[in-house]
Design an enzyme around this catalytic site. Structure first.
Site, PDB file in Angstrom:
ATOM      1  N   GLY A  88       0.828  -1.197   0.000  1.00  0.00           N
ATOM      2  CA  GLY A  88       0.000   0.000   0.000  1.00  0.00           C
ATOM      3  C   GLY A  88       0.863   1.246   0.000  1.00  0.00           C
ATOM      4  N   CYS A  90       5.037  -6.388   1.995  1.00  0.00           N
ATOM      5  CA  CYS A  90       5.462  -4.994   1.899  1.00  0.00           C
ATOM      6  C   CYS A  90       4.732  -4.125   2.932  1.00  0.00           C
ATOM      7  CB  CYS A  90       5.289  -4.473   0.478  1.00  0.00           C
ATOM      8  SG  CYS A  90       6.368  -3.066   0.178  1.00  0.00           S
ATOM      9  N   TYR A  91       3.790  -3.265   2.521  1.00  0.00           N
ATOM     10  CA  TYR A  91       3.081  -2.470   3.528  1.00  0.00           C
ATOM     11  C   TYR A  91       2.476  -3.385   4.581  1.00  0.00           C
ATOM     12  CZ  TYR A  91       0.090   0.943   5.775  1.00  0.00           C
ATOM     13  OH  TYR A  91      -0.503   1.759   6.695  1.00  0.00           O
ATOM     14  N   HIS A 149       7.869  -8.257  -3.006  1.00  0.00           N
ATOM     15  CA  HIS A 149       6.583  -8.608  -3.623  1.00  0.00           C
ATOM     16  C   HIS A 149       6.640  -9.966  -4.320  1.00  0.00           C
ATOM     17  CE1 HIS A 149       4.492  -4.764  -3.056  1.00  0.00           C
ATOM     18  NE2 HIS A 149       5.684  -4.223  -3.181  1.00  0.00           N
ATOM     19  N   GLU A 184       4.306 -11.635  -5.486  1.00  0.00           N
ATOM     20  CA  GLU A 184       3.281 -11.745  -6.523  1.00  0.00           C
ATOM     21  C   GLU A 184       3.750 -11.264  -7.894  1.00  0.00           C
ATOM     22  OE1 GLU A 184       3.449  -9.641  -4.047  1.00  0.00           O
ATOM     23  OE2 GLU A 184       2.521  -7.699  -4.470  1.00  0.00           O
ATOM     24  N   GLY A 197     -21.079 -10.963 -27.625  1.00  0.00           N
ATOM     25  CA  GLY A 197     -20.157 -11.612 -28.543  1.00  0.00           C
ATOM     26  C   GLY A 197     -18.738 -11.601 -28.012  1.00  0.00           C
ATOM     27  N   ASP A 249     -16.445 -12.750 -22.310  1.00  0.00           N
ATOM     28  CA  ASP A 249     -17.161 -12.950 -21.048  1.00  0.00           C
ATOM     29  C   ASP A 249     -18.619 -13.334 -21.275  1.00  0.00           C
ATOM     30  OD1 ASP A 249     -14.772 -12.112 -20.058  1.00  0.00           O
ATOM     31  OD2 ASP A 249     -15.460 -10.087 -19.590  1.00  0.00           O
ATOM     32  N   LYS A 252      -9.865 -12.899 -15.894  1.00  0.00           N
ATOM     33  CA  LYS A 252     -10.003 -13.111 -17.332  1.00  0.00           C
ATOM     34  C   LYS A 252      -9.433 -14.464 -17.802  1.00  0.00           C
ATOM     35  CE  LYS A 252     -11.380 -11.115 -21.096  1.00  0.00           C
ATOM     36  NZ  LYS A 252     -12.596 -10.287 -21.193  1.00  0.00           N
TER      37      LYS A 252
HETATM   38  N1  GLN Z   1       4.450   2.669   1.436  1.00  0.00           N
HETATM   39  C1  GLN Z   1       5.323   1.660   1.940  1.00  0.00           C
HETATM   40  C2  GLN Z   1       6.780   1.974   1.620  1.00  0.00           C
HETATM   41  O1  GLN Z   1       7.055   2.879   0.891  1.00  0.00           O
HETATM   42  C3  GLN Z   1       4.933   0.304   1.377  1.00  0.00           C
HETATM   43  C4  GLN Z   1       5.176   0.186  -0.106  1.00  0.00           C
HETATM   44  C5  GLN Z   1       4.540  -1.023  -0.695  1.00  0.00           C
HETATM   45  O2  GLN Z   1       3.686  -1.665  -0.079  1.00  0.00           O
HETATM   46  N2  GLN Z   1       4.933  -1.341  -1.918  1.00  0.00           N
HETATM   47  O3  GLN Z   1       7.659   1.327   2.110  1.00  0.00           O
END
Ligand code: GLN
Length: 514
Positions: free
Chosen positions: A55, A82-83, A169, A171, A224, A227, A370
């Protein structure tokens, strides 16, 4: 059937839908909820595990997005990313502050492979980082399980409490072993069985649609596109001739598309659906006269759609259910799912205007991304050619014409788009580019053709690569192909004297051009 579920708590990070997709790729179902969701509600959903996303906030600042500290006491495994990781540490007594060295991009992380999270992950592994803040000290009871030269706590865990925090991350595909880490979390830590499989989904959906519909009559809005086609075939398999498909030709379709849809879904096609084609091109152009604002165009097209259906429904007699091809990113982007801002309204999501008198809405694909819709389509036996079609928005060319829509402009953009698609296919690029189309800008400029002054429109060509349609990068189309398209468009499409190639990625752009 009770499906096992992972909850993804959304703190507004840009990769949040990717987290969900990666979890689902592990055959585990998951849903995204805003961080504002009540703890009671979270508990009632009985998740097998919870993932807190990234975030934009700094968790130590006043008013930063937070969660109920009791979330960490539910006895359910929690993974912070992360956040989410910073927030977990901050909430549980660790220290998070501004990092002396920000990390952004691919960074080599050293992992402690004895952690369940890193089972079968290499000791040195490349991960994607994007942070300004860092975890200076982990919360009491936590053990550090990964670090980088600039980041003392790249991951931490408290095994007894089943709490895990990752600064990077997993993901994002740039994190080489990210999927393995998420898979370790859902299988090794949450103990999921992996029951999210497309064949089972299709079978269960057909069964539950049948139960819900009973002897009711169903009306399906067929555009068409992928989905609505998948939704229609699924409905047809579930309720047979209780289903009527109405295909609205609103005059905003791609060139020849109306006839192509009729060929496949019409009376001579393989599906034997009750199929009604309504030709209401003029009616839509009339409604759109003088309207320039894109959101307003979307709303008008969406509402007019519903009205047309309503009229058709009246002709059929009683209609109990209306089917819509809403998919999961529509739900999230409309602000109903996670925390992301409303970027644009999807005319096929959520509340309908009150003049609609259908009993209920059925959205059989509402839970799917999707690529999952496509897999469901193949599972249903729909030909690959149809299932892997270029995505096309519900409001159609209405939102690929900047400014006022007129029949004349529709013709221009249809012709330009057909040429573009033809040349892309000829160059053998149609399989490798994610999405490509022509749009009509609202710009007219002076040119010269055959020694005569022209004052005509400019076409914009767009082509992007995207896996998930949430982020996209401009495709590198060979210059000679672009030049060829430019030549043909200007020579063959009357009213156009300039061609641009749009370089904008998403973000900051969107995939569409409106
Ligand atoms: N805002 C937080 C930071 O700058 C987290 C960033 C994030 O979740 N990608 O460290």
């Amino acid at each position: 059937m009770k499906r096992e579920k992972i909850l993804i708590i959304d703190f507004g990070g840009q990769y949040n839908q990717l987290v969900a997709r990666r979890v689902r790729e592990c055959n585990v179902y998951c849903e995204i909820y805003s961080y504002k969701t009540d703890l009671e509600k979270i508990r009632d959903m009985k998740p097998k595990g919870i993932i807190l996303t990234g975030g934009p906030n700094s968790c130590y600042e006043e008013g930063a997005a937070a969660c109920d500290p009791a979330l960490f006491e539910l006895g359910v495994p929690v993974l912070g990313l992360c956040y989410g990781a910073q927030l977990m540490m901050h909430t549980l007594g660790g220290h998070v502050g501004k990092a002396p060295v920000r990390e952004y991009g691919k960074i080599e992380v050293t992992t402690d492979r004895s952690s369940k999270l890193f089972t079968n992950v290499s000791e040195k592994t490349v991960c994607w980082m994007s942070h300004n803040d860092y975890i200076e000290t982990a919360a009491p009871g936590f053990q550090i399980i990964a670090h980088t030269p600039d980041c003392p706590v790249a991951a931490a865990q408290c095994e007894e409490r089943q709490l895990y925090a990752i600064q990077f991350h997993p993901e994002v595909l740039h994190t080489q072993e990210g999927t393995k880490m998420l898979s370790n979390f859902v299988y090794e830590i949450c103990g999921c069985a992996g029951d999210w499989k497309m064949d089972a989904f299709v079978e269960n959906s057909i069964r539950s649609i049948r139960e819900r519909v009973g002897k009711g009559r169903v009306l399906c809005a067929l555009s068409g596109g992928v989905d609505s086609s998948v939704a229609a075939v699924m409905m047809a398999k579930a309720v047979g001739d209780q289903l009527t498909c109405v295909f609205v030709d609103h005059g905003l379709l791609r060139k020849n598309e109306g006839d192509e849809v009729e060929e496949v879904f019409g009376p001579n096609g393989p599906y034997k659906l009750n199929f009604i084609r309504v030709n209401v091109q003029e009616r839509f152009y009339e409604k759109l006269k003088g309207v320039e604002e894109p959101e307003q165009k979307r709303k008008i097209i969406g509402e007019e759609f519903i009205r047309v259906f309503e009229e058709e429904a009246k002709k059929i007699g009683t209609v109990d259910f209306l089917v819509q091809g809403t998919i999961y990113p529509d739900v999230v982007e409309s602000g109903l799912g996670g925390e992301s801002a409303v970027i644009k309204s999807h005319h096929n999501v959520g509340g309908l205007p009150d003049y609609v008198d259908f009993k209920e809405i059925l959205e059989p694909l509402r839970d799917l991304f999707k690529d999952e819709v496509r897999r469901a389509g193949l599972e249903l036996g729909i030909p690959e050619k149809l299932v892997c079609r270029q995505p096309f928005p519900g409001p159609g060319l209405g939102i690929r014409i900047v400014g006022e829509v007129t029949a004349e402009k529709v013709r221009m953009v249809q012709d330009a788009d057909a040429i573009y698609r033809e040349e892309i296919a000829k160059a053998g690029l149609d399989k490798s580019i994610g999405q490509y189309f022509a749009a009509l800008t609202n710009m007219r400029s002076v040119g010269v053709m055959g020694d005569e002054r022209t004052y005509d429109y400019a076409v914009a060509l767009r082509a992007v690569n995207t896996i998930d349609f949430m982020t996209a990068e401009t495709a590198e189309i060979p210059f000679d192909v672009l030049v060829k398209v430019m030549n043909r468009v200007i020579n063959e499409v009357e009213g156009v004297n300039r061609v641009f190639y749009d370089l904008t990625s998403k973000p900051p752009g969107t995939i569409e051009f409106e």
